[in-house]
Structure formats: C-alpha cells, structure tokens
Motif scaffolding. Structure first.
Motif, mmCIF file in Angstrom:
data_model
loop_
_atom_site.group_PDB
_atom_site.id
_atom_site.type_symbol
_atom_site.label_atom_id
_atom_site.label_comp_id
_atom_site.label_asym_id
_atom_site.label_seq_id
_atom_site.Cartn_x
_atom_site.Cartn_y
_atom_site.Cartn_z
ATOM 1 N N TYR A 17 4.398 -13.447 1.177
ATOM 2 C CA TYR A 17 3.169 -14.193 0.874
ATOM 3 C C TYR A 17 3.022 -14.421 -0.624
ATOM 4 O O TYR A 17 2.516 -15.474 -1.054
ATOM 5 N N ARG A 18 3.468 -13.469 -1.445
ATOM 6 C CA ARG A 18 3.398 -13.660 -2.894
ATOM 7 C C ARG A 18 4.396 -14.718 -3.359
ATOM 8 O O ARG A 18 4.122 -15.469 -4.285
ATOM 9 N N ALA A 21 2.815 -18.024 -2.455
ATOM 10 C CA ALA A 21 1.737 -18.307 -3.400
ATOM 11 C C ALA A 21 2.307 -18.778 -4.733
ATOM 12 O O ALA A 21 1.789 -19.717 -5.347
ATOM 13 N N ARG A 25 1.630 -22.283 -6.371
ATOM 14 C CA ARG A 25 0.993 -22.240 -7.696
ATOM 15 C C ARG A 25 1.751 -23.114 -8.684
ATOM 16 O O ARG A 25 1.168 -23.852 -9.476
ATOM 17 N N GLN A 58 -2.427 -15.189 3.810
ATOM 18 C CA GLN A 58 -2.490 -14.299 2.635
ATOM 19 C C GLN A 58 -2.121 -15.058 1.358
ATOM 20 O O GLN A 58 -2.732 -14.855 0.309
ATOM 21 N N ALA A 59 -1.136 -15.929 1.451
ATOM 22 C CA ALA A 59 -0.714 -16.715 0.281
ATOM 23 C C ALA A 59 -1.831 -17.643 -0.184
ATOM 24 O O ALA A 59 -2.133 -17.731 -1.385
ATOM 25 N N GLN A 61 -4.999 -17.297 0.438
ATOM 26 C CA GLN A 61 -6.111 -16.480 -0.047
ATOM 27 C C GLN A 61 -5.887 -16.046 -1.495
ATOM 28 O O GLN A 61 -6.835 -15.979 -2.285
ATOM 29 N N GLU A 62 -4.627 -15.777 -1.842
ATOM 30 C CA GLU A 62 -4.329 -15.410 -3.227
ATOM 31 C C GLU A 62 -4.646 -16.572 -4.172
ATOM 32 O O GLU A 62 -5.214 -16.372 -5.251
ATOM 33 N N GLY A 65 -8.338 -16.827 -4.572
ATOM 34 C CA GLY A 65 -8.828 -15.790 -5.474
ATOM 35 C C GLY A 65 -8.653 -16.148 -6.941
ATOM 36 O O GLY A 65 -9.406 -15.688 -7.796
ATOM 37 N N GLU A 66 -7.650 -16.978 -7.222
ATOM 38 C CA GLU A 66 -7.411 -17.427 -8.593
ATOM 39 C C GLU A 66 -8.222 -18.677 -8.935
ATOM 40 O O GLU A 66 -8.170 -19.169 -10.060
#
Length: 260
Positions: A17-18, A21, A25, A58-59, A61-62, A65-66
């Motif tokens: 997921y990171r 993201a 990004r 999850q990705a 959502q990250e 959050g940013e």
C-alpha cells in the motif's frame, strides 16, 4: 481511465500500500494526475497492481492524510487543488500600503495575483485573558476589542485571524465595527494617534483543531502555521495582538533583515 503506472516491487521492503501511495503521489507531484482529476477507480487499481481491495484503500487513505486527494461521495476520489504558495514578507506591513487604503492581507494577496476576500467577521468586547493581557501589557480583565475573521484567496480559505486591541484604542472607532475602512485595523490605529513602529512575530506549526480544519477546508493530516504578532507604536506601546492560523500548504514565510 487508462493506467500508465509502474507496478509494485515484491522485493521492496515497503508494504504494497505504501508503494502504491508513492506511485500515485509521484503522479500527482509531477502533474500527470492534475488538480481536479479523478484517480483511477478501486477496481482499476486492484487489477493493475494485483492487490486486495483493502491494500488499495490503505494507499488512498495515506494520500488523503497528506491532503493530496479528496473523496466526493458517489463520484470517486479526486486530486485536491493546492492553493498557490504566497510569500509573506515584512513588506506587507509597509505604510505605503495603508496610505493606499490596503490592509496587509489585501496587499499580499494582490501581490500574488489573487483576489482577496474576508468573511465570518465577528467583533466583541471582552475582558483580556492572562496571555493577551501580558502581551498588551494590560491587567488581566481589562477590556479589549476582539476581531475574528477568515481570509480567502481566489475563493479558497487560507487563514483565520483574531486581533485583540485595547478598548482604550478601539472604542468609538471603526475597529469596533464590522468594517474598519481603508487600510484595515492598522490604518485606524494610526488614525487614533499610534504610529506603528515595529512588529514582533512568533511562528510555530501544529495540526489543526477540528474547527480549524473545517474553516480552512483542510484535508486530514494537513498541518497549519500559527503566527502570533504584536504591534508596537513609536512610544513602545503594544497596540494589537493578532493570532493567525494559516494553511501550511498556502504560505512561505519570508524574512529580510540586516546582518548586524
């Protein structure tokens, strides 16, 4: 949407997921996913990356959050429009702006090529709390005029400000009214015989309160800059304290001072 994205690296120590993201990004930062553009759907991302639905969520959502993306109910997730960065320099307090009938916010916003707006103006007369009394060199409980407002640039909220002025200066002047007139609060303070001589600013950063997030339309995880300014007249009298909460993504603070 046709996907032109890298895949995830199964040898990478980062969880999938990171990695997803990070890929999205980069697409946003490079402009390949432009402001206002819709992200690929969950199903498209699941198929492209070969991961579970929860991993994709999850990705996203990250990124939420940013403050990079924002969901719209029933429509999908969209790249958030970032406000243009505006440099705040000491020049915004120059007397020539007040002489031209411009407040500091009006001067700085026009310099950035944006349209200024002020709303949610509220004016009250209150006893000074301990901190404000100390800053204004008053006795706790002395009466002060409190002016709160929200500032917008091109229709987007960027700052909340609350000014505290001794009643002895503000009473009977437009400072105690909704509309302070040309030049803003500082123009009226100088009209009252207090020639402004210097300002002291204290700058810090933190996460916003729920009310601040709502007022500034901030995404989850987006920080704010807090700036407390005290204005002094030529006699050294503290004539105003201004507490501001600024959307951190909208400002760069610039200070020009001599090396001596």
């Amino acid at each position: 949407m046709m996907l032109d994205l890298d895949g995830i690296d199964r040898t990478d120590d980062r969880p999938p997921y990171r990695q997803i993201a990070a890929i999205l990004r980069q697409q946003i930062k490079s402009g390949r996913l432009a402001a206002g553009e819709k992200l690929p759907s969950e199903s498209a991302l699941i198929e492209h990356f070969g991961v579970a639905r929860m991993t994709v969520r999850q990705a996203v959502q990250e990124l939420r959050g940013e403050g990079l993306v924002i969901p719209e109910h029933g429509k999908g997730v969209f790249v958030r429009s970032a406000p243009p960065v505006r440099r705040l320099a000491s020049d915004r307090f120059a007397r020539r702006h007040r002489d031209a009938g411009k407040s500091a916010f009006l001067a700085e916003t026009e310099a950035a090529g944006q349209k200024p707006q002020v709303d949610r103006i509220r004016v009250t007369n209150e006893p000074a709390g301990a901190d404000i009394a100390r800053r204004l060199r008053l006795t706790e409980g002395d009466r002060i005029v409190v002016r709160s407002r929200r500032y917008l640039a091109d229709g987007r909220p960027v700052e909340i400000a609350t000014s505290f002025i001794p009643e002895s200066i503000a009473k009977g002047t437009p400072i105690a009214a909704t509309d302070t007139g040309p030049g803003g609060i500082y123009g009226r303070i100088e009209d009252a015989g207090h020639t402004l001589a210097r300002f002291v600013e204290e700058v810090s950063a933190r996460m916003p309160t729920p009310d601040e997030r709502k007022a500034l339309d901030l995404g989850a995880g987006t920080p704010v800059i807090t700036l407390t300014r005290t204005a002094f007249d030529a006699e050294g009298t503290a004539v105003e304290v201004c507490d501001t909460v600024k959307a951190a993504s909208a400002f760069v603070l610039e200070y020009d001072f001599p090396a001596r």
